[in-house]
Design an enzyme around this catalytic site. Structure first.
Site, PDB file in Angstrom:
ATOM      1  N   LYS A  84      55.422  23.128  46.793  1.00 13.99           N
ATOM      2  CA  LYS A  84      56.322  23.200  45.489  1.00 13.99           C
ATOM      3  C   LYS A  84      57.802  23.943  45.456  1.00 13.99           C
ATOM      4  CE  LYS A  84      55.197  26.224  41.962  1.00 13.99           C
ATOM      5  NZ  LYS A  84      54.610  25.560  40.192  1.00 13.99           N
ATOM      6  N   ASP A  85      57.944  24.701  46.101  1.00 16.71           N
ATOM      7  CA  ASP A  85      59.119  25.587  46.178  1.00 16.71           C
ATOM      8  C   ASP A  85      59.601  25.017  47.427  1.00 16.71           C
ATOM      9  OD1 ASP A  85      58.624  27.549  44.236  1.00 16.71           O
ATOM     10  OD2 ASP A  85      57.555  28.742  45.622  1.00 16.71           O
ATOM     11  N   ARG A 136      61.075  20.564  34.205  1.00 15.56           N
ATOM     12  CA  ARG A 136      59.769  19.457  34.533  1.00 15.56           C
ATOM     13  C   ARG A 136      58.909  19.616  33.078  1.00 15.56           C
ATOM     14  NH1 ARG A 136      54.640  19.752  35.411  1.00 15.56           N
ATOM     15  NH2 ARG A 136      55.321  21.495  36.364  1.00 15.56           N
ATOM     16  N   ARG A 137      58.393  20.593  32.861  1.00 11.85           N
ATOM     17  CA  ARG A 137      57.248  21.093  31.602  1.00 11.85           C
ATOM     18  C   ARG A 137      58.083  21.061  30.236  1.00 11.85           C
ATOM     19  NH1 ARG A 137      54.863  26.042  35.181  1.00 11.85           N
ATOM     20  NH2 ARG A 137      53.841  24.850  35.945  1.00 11.85           N
ATOM     21  N   ARG A 158      60.575  33.822  33.164  1.00 14.42           N
ATOM     22  CA  ARG A 158      60.977  34.165  33.683  1.00 14.42           C
ATOM     23  C   ARG A 158      59.847  35.374  34.190  1.00 14.42           C
ATOM     24  NH1 ARG A 158      64.255  33.353  38.204  1.00 14.42           N
ATOM     25  NH2 ARG A 158      62.461  33.983  39.758  1.00 14.42           N
ATOM     26  N   ARG A 164      54.266  36.517  32.157  1.00 13.00           N
ATOM     27  CA  ARG A 164      54.121  35.419  31.246  1.00 13.00           C
ATOM     28  C   ARG A 164      53.360  35.149  30.745  1.00 13.00           C
ATOM     29  NH1 ARG A 164      57.064  30.403  34.737  1.00 13.00           N
ATOM     30  NH2 ARG A 164      58.455  31.773  36.024  1.00 13.00           N
ATOM     31  N   CYS A 251      63.707  21.454  43.083  1.00 19.15           N
ATOM     32  CA  CYS A 251      62.686  21.849  42.497  1.00 19.15           C
ATOM     33  C   CYS A 251      62.445  22.252  41.020  1.00 19.15           C
ATOM     34  CB  CYS A 251      62.191  22.789  43.357  1.00 19.15           C
ATOM     35  SG  CYS A 251      62.434  24.406  43.947  1.00 19.15           S
TER      36      CYS A 251
END
Length: 342
Positions: A84-85, A136-137, A158, A164, A251
């Site tokens: 995805k990166d 997106r989330r 981040r 997190r 992305c």
């Protein structure tokens, strides 16, 4: 194919615990495949050192360019990325040699008191604060809360997985959303309170999949690494990334996509009874979403095509992604994306 050469193969990887874990898994597979030692070469990327949010530093490629530079300089033999990166454009000098079997592509919610999203939003007097670095989330979580008649506060964050999750453990946030695949690869998926159904939160294009990349000039190594490729995973992520590319989005844009391979017929054996677990997979179901980060507007569409019968038919999922993107753009998707990679 075993190789009698004793020189270790150099695998380039980011330094994070997650990157090291997933690169270590690939290294072991390559050792078994080639009979050669594989050493991990840790490389720091711009995305690792910058403290800005991904949308501010460009998103696309910030975790990738340093690894690619090392490949082209001959400092490493191959690299492992989170797919995805990867930018959707593939340089001619590099080849995506293998995309192994995909891990769970869903997002995972880690929440205080192991509450689900529905439980977090149940109290009308308390607005749940949910951390994520992904527009997106944010878009889909806010939209989900709206459908429940509730509201959440999505907080940009981040940091690595420990950082997190620490926001929740310290009481600074009610929950964070992370990729289930990453939690699985570092052995922490049990900490998830809920795996988020793609029916409410579509993952990032390519989420859960790894990309093994090497120099195109190294044809022998590319051919060896290709033995780790999973055709079904490649077909699915090709459709998702084709959608992303056709939307001209990076992305860090609020774009979600997931291609499911569906069994359309069941194989039966006349000798030894029916084999209930054997199914012929011939359908590729692609879903896409684009939305404003506040969740007020989403464009969600889906389409179905057939699974490529051979690597020569990879244009089929590419076309599927382009067609769905065209439909989404016709429904107004372009105006909902915060980042356009023009």
């Amino acid at each position: 194919m075993k190789d009698s050469t004793n020189r270790p193969l150099r695998l380039g990887t980011r330094r994070s615990a997650l990157a090291m874990a997933q690169s270590g898994q690939v290294a072991e597979a390559v050792r078994e495949l080639t009979g050669r030692p594989v050493e991990l070469v840790e490389i720091t990327t711009y995305g690792d050192t910058s403290r800005e949010h991904l949308a501010q530093i460009g998103g696309t490629g910030v975790f990738v360019s340093a690894l690619r530079d090392a490949l082209l300089a001959g400092d490493i033999d191959f690299a492992v990325h989170s797919l995805k990166d990867l930018p959707t454009g593939q340089p001619e000098s590099l080849i995506l040699a293998a995309i192994p079997v995909r891990e769970d592509p869903r997002d995972a919610l880690i929440a205080r008191d192991r509450l689900t999203f529905e439980e977090l939003t149940a109290d009308p007097d308390r607005i749940a604060r949910i951390g994520t670095g992904s527009p997106r989330r944010m878009a889909q979580l806010n939209a989900w809360a709206h459908t429940l008649g509730r509201r959440v506060e999505t907080v940009p964050i981040r940091g690595n997985i420990d950082t997190r999750i620490g926001f929740v453990e310290k009481g600074e946030l009610d929950a964070v959303v992370l990729a289930a695949a990453g939690l699985t690869r570092i052995g922490r998926i049990d900490e998830a309170a809920q795996l988020l159904s793609p029916d409410v939160v579509l993952p990032a294009p390519g989420q859960g999949a790894l990309a093994i990349e090497c120099a195109a000039a190294n044809a022998e190594l590319a051919a060896t690494l290709a033995e780790l490729d999973d055709p079904d995973t490649r077909a699915a992520v090709t459709a998702e990334r084709s959608l992303l590319a056709a939307l001209e989005a990076g992305c860090s844009a609020p774009v979600g996509a997931l291609a499911d391979l569906s069994p359309s017929s069941r194989l039966r054996s006349s000798r030894g009874g029916p084999k209930a677990d054997e199914q012929a997979v011939t359908e590729l179901h692609l879903r896409g979403v684009v939305g404003t980060t506040d969740g007020s507007t989403l464009v969600q569409l889906s389409t179905t095509g057939h699974v490529p019968a051979s690597p020569d038919e990879m244009s089929v999922p590419q076309q599927l992604g382009r067609e769905l993107a065209a439909e989404m753009l016709a429904k107004g998707a372009a105006g909902l994306m915060g980042e356009r990679a023009l």
